[in-house]
Design a protein around this motif. Structure first.
Motif, short mmCIF file in Angstrom:
data_model
loop_
_atom_site.label_atom_id
_atom_site.label_comp_id
_atom_site.label_asym_id
_atom_site.label_seq_id
_atom_site.Cartn_x
_atom_site.Cartn_y
_atom_site.Cartn_z
N TYR A 183 0.83 -1.20 0.00
CA TYR A 183 0.00 0.00 0.00
C TYR A 183 0.87 1.26 0.00
CZ TYR A 183 0.85 0.94 4.98
OH TYR A 183 1.44 1.24 6.18
N GLY A 184 0.33 2.33 -0.56
CA GLY A 184 1.09 3.56 -0.76
C GLY A 184 1.07 4.51 0.41
N ASN A 185 1.25 3.98 1.62
CA ASN A 185 1.39 4.79 2.83
C ASN A 185 0.10 5.49 3.26
OD1 ASN A 185 3.63 5.55 4.75
ND2 ASN A 185 2.89 7.61 4.27
N ARG A 186 -1.04 5.12 2.64
CA ARG A 186 -2.32 5.66 3.09
C ARG A 186 -3.00 4.63 3.97
NH1 ARG A 186 -7.48 5.13 2.36
NH2 ARG A 186 -7.18 3.60 0.68
N ASN A 187 -3.48 3.55 3.36
CA ASN A 187 -4.14 2.48 4.12
C ASN A 187 -4.33 1.28 3.20
OD1 ASN A 187 -5.96 0.90 5.83
ND2 ASN A 187 -6.30 2.79 6.94
N TRP A 188 -4.28 0.09 3.78
CA TRP A 188 -4.55 -1.12 2.98
C TRP A 188 -6.05 -1.42 2.94
CZ3 TRP A 188 -1.62 -1.02 7.46
CH2 TRP A 188 -2.26 -1.46 8.63
N ASP A 189 -6.83 -0.79 3.82
CA ASP A 189 -8.28 -0.94 3.84
C ASP A 189 -8.69 -2.41 3.79
OD1 ASP A 189 -8.89 1.85 4.01
OD2 ASP A 189 -8.42 2.05 1.89
N ASN A 190 -9.34 -2.83 2.69
CA ASN A 190 -9.87 -4.20 2.58
C ASN A 190 -9.00 -5.11 1.71
OD1 ASN A 190 -12.35 -3.96 4.13
ND2 ASN A 190 -13.05 -2.60 2.51
N ALA A 191 -7.80 -4.67 1.38
CA ALA A 191 -6.99 -5.43 0.43
C ALA A 191 -6.58 -6.80 0.96
CB ALA A 191 -5.76 -4.62 0.03
N ILE A 192 -6.22 -6.88 2.25
CA ILE A 192 -5.82 -8.17 2.79
C ILE A 192 -6.99 -9.14 2.77
CG2 ILE A 192 -5.09 -9.38 4.89
CD1 ILE A 192 -3.27 -7.11 5.53
N LEU A 193 -8.17 -8.68 3.16
CA LEU A 193 -9.35 -9.53 3.09
C LEU A 193 -9.61 -9.95 1.65
CD1 LEU A 193 -11.80 -7.60 5.47
CD2 LEU A 193 -10.59 -9.74 5.97
N ASP A 194 -9.46 -9.03 0.73
CA ASP A 194 -9.68 -9.30 -0.68
C ASP A 194 -8.77 -10.43 -1.16
OD1 ASP A 194 -10.89 -8.90 -3.12
OD2 ASP A 194 -10.00 -6.94 -3.50
N ALA A 195 -7.47 -10.30 -0.87
CA ALA A 195 -6.50 -11.30 -1.31
C ALA A 195 -6.72 -12.64 -0.60
CB ALA A 195 -5.09 -10.79 -1.05
N ALA A 196 -7.01 -12.58 0.70
CA ALA A 196 -7.21 -13.82 1.46
C ALA A 196 -8.44 -14.58 0.97
CB ALA A 196 -7.34 -13.50 2.95
N LEU A 197 -9.52 -13.86 0.71
CA LEU A 197 -10.73 -14.50 0.21
C LEU A 197 -10.51 -15.10 -1.18
CD1 LEU A 197 -13.41 -11.90 1.35
CD2 LEU A 197 -13.26 -14.28 2.11
N LEU A 198 -9.79 -14.37 -2.03
CA LEU A 198 -9.50 -14.87 -3.36
C LEU A 198 -8.76 -16.20 -3.30
CD1 LEU A 198 -9.01 -14.57 -6.49
CD2 LEU A 198 -6.94 -13.29 -5.89
N LEU A 199 -7.70 -16.24 -2.48
CA LEU A 199 -6.87 -17.43 -2.42
C LEU A 199 -7.56 -18.58 -1.69
CD1 LEU A 199 -3.51 -15.64 -1.66
CD2 LEU A 199 -4.20 -16.68 -3.82
N LYS A 200 -8.31 -18.24 -0.64
CA LYS A 200 -8.99 -19.29 0.11
C LYS A 200 -10.07 -19.96 -0.74
CE LYS A 200 -10.96 -20.24 4.66
NZ LYS A 200 -11.38 -19.67 5.97
N LYS A 201 -10.77 -19.16 -1.52
CA LYS A 201 -11.79 -19.74 -2.40
C LYS A 201 -11.18 -20.66 -3.45
CE LYS A 201 -13.82 -15.87 -3.56
NZ LYS A 201 -14.76 -14.94 -4.24
N LYS A 202 -9.95 -20.37 -3.81
CA LYS A 202 -9.24 -21.21 -4.78
C LYS A 202 -8.85 -22.56 -4.18
CE LYS A 202 -8.83 -18.45 -8.40
NZ LYS A 202 -9.34 -18.81 -9.75
N GLY A 203 -8.77 -22.61 -2.84
CA GLY A 203 -8.38 -23.85 -2.18
C GLY A 203 -7.03 -23.80 -1.50
N PHE A 204 -6.45 -22.61 -1.41
CA PHE A 204 -5.17 -22.47 -0.72
C PHE A 204 -5.36 -22.47 0.80
CE2 PHE A 204 -4.11 -20.70 -4.87
CZ PHE A 204 -2.82 -21.17 -5.09
N VAL A 205 -4.39 -23.02 1.49
CA VAL A 205 -4.31 -22.92 2.94
C VAL A 205 -3.45 -21.70 3.25
CG1 VAL A 205 -3.56 -24.04 5.07
CG2 VAL A 205 -4.49 -25.42 3.19
N LEU A 206 -4.00 -20.74 4.00
CA LEU A 206 -3.31 -19.47 4.25
C LEU A 206 -2.37 -19.59 5.44
CD1 LEU A 206 -6.36 -17.09 3.72
CD2 LEU A 206 -4.64 -17.82 2.03
N ALA A 207 -1.10 -19.25 5.21
CA ALA A 207 -0.07 -19.37 6.25
C ALA A 207 0.24 -18.06 6.94
CB ALA A 207 1.21 -19.95 5.65
N GLY A 208 -0.29 -16.96 6.46
CA GLY A 208 -0.03 -15.64 7.00
C GLY A 208 -0.35 -14.60 5.96
#
Length: 350
Positions: free
Chosen positions: A131-156
């Motif tokens: 993120y560009g020093n403002r805020n990540w807002d919902n980006a982590i949730l966005d990425a985590a949901l994308l990968l989890k729906k694909k079937g990845f196990v999230l390690a962090g």
């Protein structure tokens, strides 16, 4: 447990690439790439910045660890690139990562190096949002949901700061050594989560893993993995709690950040495009070559299609001939410079 590490990133202006490469180097070191070249996981990098790279399909299976690194645009993953993320990154659970079909998106160019290892778990993933020093807002949730729906196990997961694409004074000189130190902490915590995850599957108390290195991890019996649905097991409890507490189960439910002008009213610049100072332009074509959505004509140097405001053309131009003159966009940049020039902390979820 991990047979291949793949770093996938989208980085129009270079900040995300720096963080992706650092994280990949750290994970490779932690998992034995440097200390044990023969028994270490294979390592690959995939740069999704240019359009042609996003026409391919990248398959993952058991034994794979995906390091997914993306910039934050308006508080989420880039909306024009998100469909490509969804199409490019695929989990081939049936063949444990073996490449059997390209599907409709393009050639299959990635297959798990450990596809024949029945003991390997996963596939695993670590999303990092830059993120560009403002805020990540919902980006982590966005990425985590994308990968989890694909079937990845999230390690962090993590949000790491970088210079803002719009201005050199917002997040100036980032990512810096402090940011890279946080990348190290994130990777270390994620690897510890992977070890503990493997130990829980095999009935080994996590306390017994204190001081255990990656070479010793091979002695842990993983025969029961075949009877367990990996995607239902928790590798990173903190990230799972974040997802649960958000109450969001689908990316489409996540709102985008609304850019503001100096006066606090919404800044509307969706149709803004880069303009060219023809006295300065030498028609080298570099702006067209670096455009991540292929929107700049390589003959006229004009932006003839959608612009995602990534600033790749502006920052790549050797003569400074590219810029934005949209009033709302410029007011938004001034607002950011006024309110977000002070360094913001990173977020590490492990």
């Amino acid at each position: 447990m991990i047979r291949r590490i793949t770093t996938i990133y989208f980085s129009p202006t270079g900040g995300t690439e720096k963080i992706a490469k650092k994280a990949g180097e750290v994970l490779g070191r932690l998992l034995g790439k440097e200390t044990d070249p023969n028994g270490a996981p294979a390592y690959e990098e995939v740069d999704l910045t240019l359009p042609e790279s996003r026409t391919k399909t990248y398959l993952f299976g058991q034994g794979d660890l995906l390091l997914f690194v993306s910039p934050v645009y308006a508080g989420r993953l880039p909306n024009k690139i998100l469909p490509d993320y969804e199409a490019c990154i695929q989990v081939n659970a049936g063949s444990r990562g073996a490449c059997t079909s390209a599907g409709s998106h393009g050639a299959c160019v990635q297959a798990s190096a450990g596809s024949n290892d029945e003991r390997a778990g996963g596939p695993f993933a670590i999303p990092i949002c830059v993120y560009g020093n403002r805020n990540w807002d919902n980006a982590i949730l966005d990425a985590a949901l994308l990968l989890k729906k694909k079937g990845f196990v999230l390690a962090g997961a993590g949000a790491i700061g970088s210079r803002h694409a719009f201005s050199n004074s917002i997040g100036a000189c980032r990512p810096d050594n402090d940011d890279f130190s946080d990348v190290e902490k994130l990777c270390l915590g994620a690897v510890e989560n992977l070890w503990n995850y493997s130990a829980r599957l095999d009935g080994v108390d996590s306390a017994q893993l204190d001081g255990v290195d990656s070479a010793q991890l091979d002695s842990v019996d993983s025969a029961r993995l075949d009877s367990v649905e990996n995607t239902r097991l928790v590798c990173c409890e903190s990230l799972e709690k974040m997802l649960t507490n958000s109450g969001v189960t689908d990316n489409k439910e996540l709102p985008y950040y609304t850019p503001l002008k100096e006066d606090g009213t919404p800044a509307v610049f969706l149709k803004a495009r880069p303009v060219t100072d023809w006295e300065a332009c030498d028609k080298c074509g570099l702006c067209s070559a670096v455009c991540p959505v292929g929107s700049i004509d390589d003959n006229t140097m004009d932006c003839i299609s959608v612009c995602i405001k990534c600033q790749a053309c502006v920052r790549a131009c050797p003569t400074g001939a590219k810029s934005f003159d949209d009033a709302d966009f410029l007011s938004h940049v001034k607002m950011l410079e006024k309110n977000y020039s002070q360094r913001k902390d990173n977020l590490i979820v492990i």
